[in-house]
Design an enzyme around this catalytic site. Structure first.
Site, PDB file in Angstrom:
ATOM      1  N   GLU A   3       0.884  -1.171   0.000  1.00  0.00           N
ATOM      2  CA  GLU A   3       0.000   0.000   0.000  1.00  0.00           C
ATOM      3  C   GLU A   3       0.912   1.207   0.000  1.00  0.00           C
ATOM      4  OE1 GLU A   3      -3.044   0.095  -0.590  1.00  0.00           O
ATOM      5  OE2 GLU A   3      -3.535  -2.020  -0.263  1.00  0.00           O
TER       6      GLU A   3
ATOM      7  N   CYS B 181      -2.408   8.595   3.512  1.00  0.00           N
ATOM      8  CA  CYS B 181      -2.285   8.210   2.101  1.00  0.00           C
ATOM      9  C   CYS B 181      -3.591   8.465   1.364  1.00  0.00           C
ATOM     10  CB  CYS B 181      -1.840   6.761   1.986  1.00  0.00           C
ATOM     11  SG  CYS B 181      -2.748   5.650   3.032  1.00  0.00           S
TER      12      CYS B 181
ATOM     13  N   GLU C  91       3.131  13.127  -4.420  1.00  0.00           N
ATOM     14  CA  GLU C  91       2.559  13.105  -3.066  1.00  0.00           C
ATOM     15  C   GLU C  91       3.376  14.018  -2.152  1.00  0.00           C
ATOM     16  OE1 GLU C  91       2.779   9.402  -0.709  1.00  0.00           O
ATOM     17  OE2 GLU C  91       0.630   9.661  -0.387  1.00  0.00           O
TER      18      GLU C  91
HETATM   19  P1  NDP Z   1       9.375   4.609   3.580  1.00  0.00           P
HETATM   20  O1  NDP Z   1       8.686   3.933   2.463  1.00  0.00           O
HETATM   21  O2  NDP Z   1      10.829   4.821   3.444  1.00  0.00           O
HETATM   22  O3  NDP Z   1       9.156   3.793   4.944  1.00  0.00           O
HETATM   23  C1  NDP Z   1       8.112   2.894   5.189  1.00  0.00           C
HETATM   24  C2  NDP Z   1       8.658   1.706   5.969  1.00  0.00           C
HETATM   25  O4  NDP Z   1       9.617   1.011   5.149  1.00  0.00           O
HETATM   26  C3  NDP Z   1       9.403   2.102   7.238  1.00  0.00           C
HETATM   27  O5  NDP Z   1       9.219   1.136   8.231  1.00  0.00           O
HETATM   28  C4  NDP Z   1      10.842   2.108   6.751  1.00  0.00           C
HETATM   29  O6  NDP Z   1      11.796   2.008   7.771  1.00  0.00           O
HETATM   30  C5  NDP Z   1      10.848   0.901   5.855  1.00  0.00           C
HETATM   31  N1  NDP Z   1      11.960   0.869   4.910  1.00  0.00           N
HETATM   32  C6  NDP Z   1      12.705   1.917   4.456  1.00  0.00           C
HETATM   33  N2  NDP Z   1      13.638   1.481   3.608  1.00  0.00           N
HETATM   34  C7  NDP Z   1      13.517   0.133   3.524  1.00  0.00           C
HETATM   35  C8  NDP Z   1      14.208  -0.887   2.817  1.00  0.00           C
HETATM   36  N3  NDP Z   1      15.214  -0.592   2.012  1.00  0.00           N
HETATM   37  N4  NDP Z   1      13.820  -2.165   2.969  1.00  0.00           N
HETATM   38  C9  NDP Z   1      12.780  -2.475   3.770  1.00  0.00           C
HETATM   39  N5  NDP Z   1      12.086  -1.545   4.486  1.00  0.00           N
HETATM   40  C10 NDP Z   1      12.441  -0.257   4.349  1.00  0.00           C
HETATM   41  O7  NDP Z   1       8.650   5.939   3.865  1.00  0.00           O
HETATM   42  P2  NDP Z   1       9.066   7.105   4.902  1.00  0.00           P
HETATM   43  O8  NDP Z   1       8.546   6.771   6.215  1.00  0.00           O
HETATM   44  O9  NDP Z   1      10.543   7.407   4.803  1.00  0.00           O
HETATM   45  O10 NDP Z   1       8.275   8.329   4.286  1.00  0.00           O
HETATM   46  C11 NDP Z   1       8.712   8.887   3.055  1.00  0.00           C
HETATM   47  C12 NDP Z   1       7.533   9.331   2.243  1.00  0.00           C
HETATM   48  O11 NDP Z   1       6.702   8.199   1.954  1.00  0.00           O
HETATM   49  C13 NDP Z   1       6.586  10.287   2.952  1.00  0.00           C
HETATM   50  O12 NDP Z   1       7.017  11.574   2.883  1.00  0.00           O
HETATM   51  C14 NDP Z   1       5.316  10.047   2.214  1.00  0.00           C
HETATM   52  O13 NDP Z   1       5.325  10.783   1.022  1.00  0.00           O
HETATM   53  C15 NDP Z   1       5.365   8.578   1.879  1.00  0.00           C
HETATM   54  N6  NDP Z   1       4.575   7.753   2.808  1.00  0.00           N
HETATM   55  C16 NDP Z   1       3.409   7.253   2.386  1.00  0.00           C
HETATM   56  C17 NDP Z   1       2.637   6.498   3.230  1.00  0.00           C
HETATM   57  C18 NDP Z   1       1.346   5.945   2.789  1.00  0.00           C
HETATM   58  O14 NDP Z   1       0.622   5.377   3.595  1.00  0.00           O
HETATM   59  N7  NDP Z   1       1.004   6.092   1.530  1.00  0.00           N
HETATM   60  C19 NDP Z   1       3.022   6.235   4.616  1.00  0.00           C
HETATM   61  C20 NDP Z   1       4.292   6.806   4.969  1.00  0.00           C
HETATM   62  C21 NDP Z   1       5.018   7.517   4.081  1.00  0.00           C
HETATM   63  P3  NDP Z   1      12.316   3.354   8.516  1.00  0.00           P
HETATM   64  O15 NDP Z   1      11.333   3.609   9.554  1.00  0.00           O
HETATM   65  O16 NDP Z   1      13.651   3.011   9.057  1.00  0.00           O
HETATM   66  O17 NDP Z   1      12.395   4.423   7.467  1.00  0.00           O
END
Ligand code: NDP
Length: 478
Positions: free
Chosen positions: A248, A282, A380
């Site tokens: 998602e 989202c 976004e």
């Molecule tokens: P990420 O996609 O980076 O993070 C989501 C999850 O994935 C976190 O638990 C993160 O860990 C983990 N993750 C990061 N890198 C990896 C990897 N290489 N392998 C496996 N897991 C990984 O999103 P962010 O939280 O950094 O947010 C960045 C942008 O994403 C936001 O500004 C927004 O635009 C979007 N976003 C969208 C969401 C939605 O529901 N549509 C929700 C959150 C963010 P860690 O916590 O260490 O980063």
């Protein structure tokens, strides 16, 4: 000395060499605690514990699984005020929103407790004589759950509950930024009687813990919520190694406002959808597509309503909009506001707000005079930022709504049954809202999107079983 919070591996609390401070975005002097940052070796231990526990949990009775999930749901509902405050403190949504989210997590566990009892199958007459065919569902094995920061308890809940209900074991990696709510949730599940290894919590960086989950041959499936870039990279690796995967991701959700809309209804739906939870959803309505006849009245009414919103400490009772989650996200929000201005948009609001404490307070921004080709309408933002696109009529509004690489949620405000019915059928989104905000969904029905927003089976409701189970077809000769 801040309180220390350890990982939960095979029924034990396990510290890590490294810790990460969890800081309140409303008050940067307030440290909620120091949370373990696991390494790859600890992640492997958690995965192995889950794989070992699967042998018995996968054969547990529906009653055993019902009991664990039902007790978890009850504990969350009983403690929703306290946990809702904790959630607001670590993520920055208001206390009311935090309590609502914990309540939702509780209801999700109650729902999937029931689902554990409802796992049935089919008996089908064979096309061949003397045979019967049975179609049943079985759990997958070890599920790696990777969750984002914007719903610190609801997203872990809507992944853990179905995973356990159908007999899988879990390794949860919550967002590094907001581990406290997930930590409390896992403790509650353990206290509710989940056997050792059935639920494991491994906190830390995505690039360490998340990577280790995706790479492990013992993990059978990954359910991920977060950004498009991370999601797509995870999916590619899961497909290459034959793991089941569900993503998602982002949205650029349109809310269409037609000339015949009830203006008050439209403004409330747009204020809620665009700005509540600081726009960090989202499903947020980030593109407001408004037809010519109502455009100017709508923009004026939005501005009038926006100045009544109180931005401030998430824990203060009078706050409508809490802080942005962290400095990086605040920078991203401000960058997009600047880009929109440079592209010719006119910005109302969007300035930093001084608070009683040091925090990431940003006034909601409404950007008018935009067109759908601008970056502000294509990418976004994930903050309290919405842009307005003027449309000639309904047909153009629908075309604009669909002119995006995303397809999570879409809304329309209209009093026309004809337009509402047509929009429901023709908008390219997983969820459609009529005269109600694009964000805010029920817990017992499917959640998910189309196009670049989602990949794999839907989450939530009974549809969750498509991801968390695998089908077996048995042929029995009589
Ligand atoms: P990420 O996609 O980076 O993070 C989501 C999850 O994935 C976190 O638990 C993160 O860990 C983990 N993750 C990061 N890198 C990896 C990897 N290489 N392998 C496996 N897991 C990984 O999103 P962010 O939280 O950094 O947010 C960045 C942008 O994403 C936001 O500004 C927004 O635009 C979007 N976003 C969208 C969401 C939605 O529901 N549509 C929700 C959150 C963010 P860690 O916590 O260490 O980063």
């Amino acid at each position: 000395m801040p309180q220390q919070f350890a990982n939960f591996i095979n029924g034990e609390w396990v510290e890590s060499p490294e810790v990460s401070p969890n800081i309140n975005p409303s008050n940067l002097d307030d440290v909620i605690g120091e949370f373990a940052r696991a390494d790859a070796e600890q992640t492997q231990r958690a995965i192995r514990a889950a794989a070992d526990a699967f042998a018995t949990w996968s054969l547990s009775t529906p009653q055993q699984r019902f009991d664990v999930l039902d007790r978890t749901g009850s504990a969350l509902l009983e403690r929703k005020e306290e946990l809702g405050r904790l959630l607001a403190r670590e993520e920055g949504k208001t206390v009311a929103e935090g309590i609502g989210e914990v309540g939702r997590a509780g209801q999700i566990f109650k729902f999937f407790a029931g689902e554990a009892l409802r796992i049935g199958g089919e008996i089908v007459p064979s096309v061949r004589p003397g045979l019967t065919v049975e179609v049943t569902r079985e759990p997958l094995g070890v599920i790696g759950l990777i969750t984002p920061w914007n719903f610190p308890i609801a997203i872990p809940a809507w992944k853990i509950a179905p995973a356990l209900a159908y007999g899988n074991c879990v390794v949860l990696k919550p967002a590094d930024l907001v581990p406290a709510s997930a930590w409390e949730l896992v403790k509650i599940i353990a206290q509710a009687g989940a056997p050792h290894g059935v639920i494991n919590l491994v906190m830390g960086r995505g690039t360490v813990v998340g990577e280790a989950l995706v790479a492990s041959p013992l993990v059978n499936a990954i359910s991920f919520t977060g950004s498009v870039a991370t999601g797509r990279a995870i999916a590619a690796r899961c497909v290459a190694s034959g793991k089941k995967v569900q993503l998602e991701m982002g949205g650029k959700n349109p809310m269409v406002v037609l000339d015949d809309a009830d203006l008050d209804v439209a403004v409330e739906a747009c204020i809620n959808g665009a700005f509540f939870s600081t726009g960090q959803r989202c499903t947020a309505s980030s593109r407001l597509i408004v037809t010519e006849g109502i455009h100017d009245r709508f923009v004026e009414a939005m501005k009038a309503r926006m100045v009544t919103l109180k931005i401030g400490d998430a824990l203060a009772a009078e706050t409508h909009i809490g802080p942005v989650v962290d400095a990086k996200q605040l920078q991203q929000d401000e960058d997009y506001i600047r880009i929109a201005r440079e592209e010719g948009g006119e910005v109302f609001g969007g300035e930093r707000v001084p608070g009683a404490s040091k925090g990431y307070f940003l006034a909601p921004a409404l950007i008018t005079g935009t067109n759908n080709a601008m970056r502000i309408n294509r990418e976004e933002v994930f903050g309290p930022v919405a842009s307005v696109v003027k449309a000639k009529d309904y047909d153009e509004a629908l075309a604009l709504a669909n002119d995006t690489e995303f397809g999570l949620s879409a809304g329309i405000c209209t009093t026309s049954l004809r337009h509402a019915t047509h929009f429901k059928r023709h908008v390219q989104a997983g969820m459609v809202m009529v005269n109600v905000a694009t964000a805010g969904v029920d817990y017992h029905v499917p959640f998910g999107g189309r196009k670049g927003s989602s990949y794999g089976p839907r989450e939530q409701g009974s549809y969750a079983r498509e991801f968390y189970t695998i089908v077996k077809t048995a042929y029995v000769a009589s």
